[in-house]
Enzyme design. Structure first.
Site, PDB file in Angstrom:
ATOM      1  N   SER A  14       0.842  -1.196   0.000  1.00  0.00           N
ATOM      2  CA  SER A  14       0.000   0.000   0.000  1.00  0.00           C
ATOM      3  C   SER A  14       0.877   1.246   0.000  1.00  0.00           C
ATOM      4  CB  SER A  14      -0.903   0.003   1.228  1.00  0.00           C
ATOM      5  OG  SER A  14      -1.497   1.270   1.341  1.00  0.00           O
ATOM      6  N   HIS A  39      -1.280  -1.252  -4.151  1.00  0.00           N
ATOM      7  CA  HIS A  39      -2.534  -0.806  -3.540  1.00  0.00           C
ATOM      8  C   HIS A  39      -2.448   0.708  -3.347  1.00  0.00           C
ATOM      9  CE1 HIS A  39      -6.121  -1.547  -0.997  1.00  0.00           C
ATOM     10  NE2 HIS A  39      -5.664  -0.531  -0.279  1.00  0.00           N
ATOM     11  N   ASP A  41      -4.389   4.069  -2.009  1.00  0.00           N
ATOM     12  CA  ASP A  41      -5.482   4.510  -1.133  1.00  0.00           C
ATOM     13  C   ASP A  41      -5.916   5.927  -1.442  1.00  0.00           C
ATOM     14  OD1 ASP A  41      -5.946   2.265   0.668  1.00  0.00           O
ATOM     15  OD2 ASP A  41      -3.856   2.567   1.249  1.00  0.00           O
ATOM     16  N   MET A  43      -8.445   8.849  -0.352  1.00  0.00           N
ATOM     17  CA  MET A  43      -9.273   9.284   0.790  1.00  0.00           C
ATOM     18  C   MET A  43      -9.703  10.731   0.583  1.00  0.00           C
ATOM     19  SD  MET A  43      -7.084   7.756   3.944  1.00  0.00           S
ATOM     20  CE  MET A  43      -6.340   6.118   3.882  1.00  0.00           C
ATOM     21  N   HIS A  72      -8.126   1.804  -4.198  1.00  0.00           N
ATOM     22  CA  HIS A  72      -9.110   1.659  -3.113  1.00  0.00           C
ATOM     23  C   HIS A  72      -9.745   3.020  -2.838  1.00  0.00           C
ATOM     24  CE1 HIS A  72      -9.610   0.529   1.445  1.00  0.00           C
ATOM     25  NE2 HIS A  72     -10.775   0.694   0.849  1.00  0.00           N
ATOM     26  N   MET A  74     -11.810   5.298  -0.863  1.00  0.00           N
ATOM     27  CA  MET A  74     -12.458   5.543   0.437  1.00  0.00           C
ATOM     28  C   MET A  74     -13.069   6.938   0.356  1.00  0.00           C
ATOM     29  SD  MET A  74      -9.495   3.853   2.758  1.00  0.00           S
ATOM     30  CE  MET A  74      -8.358   3.993   1.393  1.00  0.00           C
ATOM     31  N   MET A 145     -11.961  -4.921   5.099  1.00  0.00           N
ATOM     32  CA  MET A 145     -11.138  -4.018   5.912  1.00  0.00           C
ATOM     33  C   MET A 145     -10.916  -4.652   7.284  1.00  0.00           C
ATOM     34  SD  MET A 145     -10.267  -1.504   4.064  1.00  0.00           S
ATOM     35  CE  MET A 145      -9.290  -0.766   5.382  1.00  0.00           C
ATOM     36  N   ASP A 178      -7.184  -5.797   4.056  1.00  0.00           N
ATOM     37  CA  ASP A 178      -6.450  -4.528   4.115  1.00  0.00           C
ATOM     38  C   ASP A 178      -6.486  -3.958   5.534  1.00  0.00           C
ATOM     39  OD1 ASP A 178      -5.296  -2.080   3.457  1.00  0.00           O
ATOM     40  OD2 ASP A 178      -7.069  -1.305   2.424  1.00  0.00           O
ATOM     41  N   GLY A 180      -3.377  -3.575   8.952  1.00  0.00           N
ATOM     42  CA  GLY A 180      -2.711  -4.299  10.035  1.00  0.00           C
ATOM     43  C   GLY A 180      -2.141  -5.641   9.628  1.00  0.00           C
TER      44      GLY A 180
HETATM   45  C1  DX5 Z   1      -6.196   2.114   5.518  1.00  0.00           C
HETATM   46  C2  DX5 Z   1      -5.802   1.821   4.103  1.00  0.00           C
HETATM   47  C3  DX5 Z   1      -4.793   0.756   4.013  1.00  0.00           C
HETATM   48  C4  DX5 Z   1      -3.481   1.107   4.687  1.00  0.00           C
HETATM   49  C5  DX5 Z   1      -2.989  -0.138   5.341  1.00  0.00           C
HETATM   50  O1  DX5 Z   1      -7.287   2.944   5.534  1.00  0.00           O
HETATM   51  O2  DX5 Z   1      -6.915   1.429   3.338  1.00  0.00           O
HETATM   52  O3  DX5 Z   1      -4.553   0.317   2.688  1.00  0.00           O
HETATM   53  O4  DX5 Z   1      -2.504   1.587   3.821  1.00  0.00           O
HETATM   54  O5  DX5 Z   1      -1.867   0.185   6.085  1.00  0.00           O
HETATM   55  P1  DX5 Z   1      -1.231  -0.835   7.109  1.00  0.00           P
HETATM   56  O6  DX5 Z   1      -0.842  -2.032   6.339  1.00  0.00           O
HETATM   57  O7  DX5 Z   1      -0.075  -0.067   7.661  1.00  0.00           O
HETATM   58  O8  DX5 Z   1      -2.296  -1.140   8.136  1.00  0.00           O
HETATM   59 ZN    ZN Z   2      -6.525   0.453   1.369  1.00  0.00          ZN
END
Ligand code: DX5
Ligand code: ZN
Length: 217
Positions: A14, A39, A41, A43, A72, A74, A145, A178, A180
Site C-alpha cells: 500500500s 494498492h 489509497d 481518501m 481503493h 475511500m 477491511m 487490508d 494491520g
Molecule cells: C487504511 C488503508 C490501508 C493502509 C494499510 O485505511 O486502506 O490500505 O494503507 O496500512 P497498514 O498495512 O499499515 O495497516
Molecule cells: Zn486500502
C-alpha cells in the site's frame, strides 16, 4: 488473479506508507522485491477522516510501473469518480458498500466491466457481511477491511477473521484484506480464505522489503 487463489497469495504493497517525495523509487523497490500489484489509497476527508491523493497522482504512478494498480476508493459518491480513475490507469477499483446502493453497484459493475477494469466492493470492520451479499454477483473481488479505514499503521482487528471465513464459504473469487497485515496476521487471514494481502507499514517499514513480502506468502 484467480490462477493464484490456491497456493500463492498476491501481495499488494500500500503506497500510503511509501515516501511520496520519492514515489517512483519506492515503487521500484517493491516491484523488484516481488510485489504482485500496488494498492493505492484514495481518501476524501469525508468518508474517512484523512485526505490522500486523486487521479492526477495515479496517472503518474501508472507511468513508472507495469504492476496492476489496485485503487481503493475511500470516498463518498464513488460512482462520480470512476471515469477519471479509469483514465488514470487503474486496473482494479474498489468502492465501499457503506456509501453505495445496490443500484449504484450494478451500474458501476457494468461500466467497469465494459472497460476491462476489475471491480471490488469493500466493507468496514463494523459492517456485517449481510450488507454485501446482494452485491457479490456484480463484483470480481471483495476487500475486507481489517482496520477502520483512514490511516496506515493501525492494529489488525481479529473479529474480521470470522467474516473472511464466512465470505469464503459463499464467494469463490478473490478476497483481499487490508489493514494491520504482517507475517502473523497475514497467516491468519490466509488460513481464513483470503488470497490478496494489502500491507503498507509492514512492507515499507521493513529493513528487508523482499523478505517482508515473502513472509506474507
Ligand atoms: C487504511 C488503508 C490501508 C493502509 C494499510 O485505511 O486502506 O490500505 O494503507 O496500512 P497498514 O498495512 O499499515 O495497516
Ligand atoms: Zn486500502
Amino acid at each position: 488473479m484467480n490462477k493464484n487463489t490456491k497456493n500463492r497469495p498476491l501481495v499488494a504493497p500500500s503506497l500510503l506508507s511509501a515516501d511520496f517525495s520519492a514515489l517512483a523509487k519506492d515503487i521500484k523497490k517493491v516491484e523488484r522485491a516481488g510485489a504482485d500489484m500496488l494498492h493505492v489509497d484514495i481518501m476524501d476527508g469525508h468518508f474517512v477522516p484523512n485526505i490522500t491523493i486523486g487521479p492526477v497522482v495515479v496517472k503518474y504512478v501508472r507511468k513508472v510501473t507495469k504492476l496492476p494498480l489496485d485503487v481503493h476508493l475511500m470516498i463518498m459518491n464513488p460512482g462520480k469518480y470512476l471515469d477519471p480513475f479509469v483514465a488514470a490507469g487503474s486496473d482494479m477499483l474498489t468502492v465501499h458498500i457503506e456509501v453505495s446502493s445496490l443500484k449504484e453497484i450494478k451500474a458501476m459493475s457494468s461500466k467497469l466491466r465494459s472497460k476491462g477494469v476489475k471491480f471490488g466492493v469493500s466493507l468496514n470492520p463494523a459492517t456485517p457481511l449481510s450488507k454485501i451479499k446482494p452485491a457479490l454477483k456484480f463484483v470480481d473481488f471483495v476487500l475486507v477491511m481489517s482496520v477502520n479505514p483512514g490511516f496506515g499503521g493501525q492494529a489488525f482487528i481479529p473479529s474480521v477473521l470470522s467474516k473472511i471465513r464466512e465470505l469464503r464459504k459463499i464467494f469463490k473469487k478473490d478476497i483481499a484484506v487490508d489493514g494491520g497485515i504482517n507475517s502473523e496476521t497475514g497467516k491468519l487471514v490466509r488460513e481464513a480464505g483470503a488470497n490478496i494481502l494489502a500491507a503498507g507499514s509492514y512492507i515499507f517499514g521493513a529493513k528487508n522489503v523482499k523478505k517482508a513480502i515473502e513472509s506474507l506468502r
